[in-house]
Scaffold this motif. Structure first.
Motif: not given
Length: 138
Positions: A12-13, A103-110, A129-132
């Motif tokens: 996912m990330f 729930l965790i929503v993220a663009d990436g793990l960083g 992942p955050a919706n894109r």
């Protein structure tokens, strides 16, 4: 099962497109309430949208204090501060006890590890992942 969860989250990330991403991260997650954590506060409207009803508390986290302050101002202007909040974190350790986040929503793990995310998720909790838009990588 834990190994499968790790593999799914890593995919996912990792920057691949998530074909099954829904328009709404909360609805797509199946989570019915509780603490929702958004990694990244650059989109205050998106942060507030994660609180779909009174069964949810939303906490945005970001490593940049300026981004957090802008998000807080916007959340306060909209009258949502309290059930929706924002704070800074170090980018490596989530400021929660074990088994707290639904729930965790993220663009990436960083700088976050999958183990750190799994540490704070409740049993059957979800990280996504955050919706894109479909054309953008997750």
């Amino acid at each position: 099962m834990r190994r499968l969860t790790h593999l799914v989250m890593a995919a996912m990330f990792a920057g691949s497109v998530c074909a099954a991403a829904a328009d709404n991260a909360v609805a797509a997650s199946g989570v019915q309430g509780g603490l929702v954590v958004r990694i990244g506060c650059a989109d205050p409207a998106g942060l507030m949208a994660l609180r779909v009803n009174e069964r949810y508390l939303v906490h945005g986290l970001d490593v940049d204090a300026g981004t957090v302050n802008r998000a807080r101002d916007r959340i306060q202007d909209e009258g949502s501060y309290g059930p929706v909040s924002a704070d800074t974190f170090d980018g490596h350790r989530l400021p929660y006890t074990e088994n707290l986040v639904n729930l965790i929503v993220a663009d990436g793990l960083g700088g976050l590890t999958i183990q750190e995310i799994l540490r704070v998720l409740v049993p059957r909790g979800v990280a996504r992942p955050a919706n894109r838009p479909a054309r953008d990588p997750v």
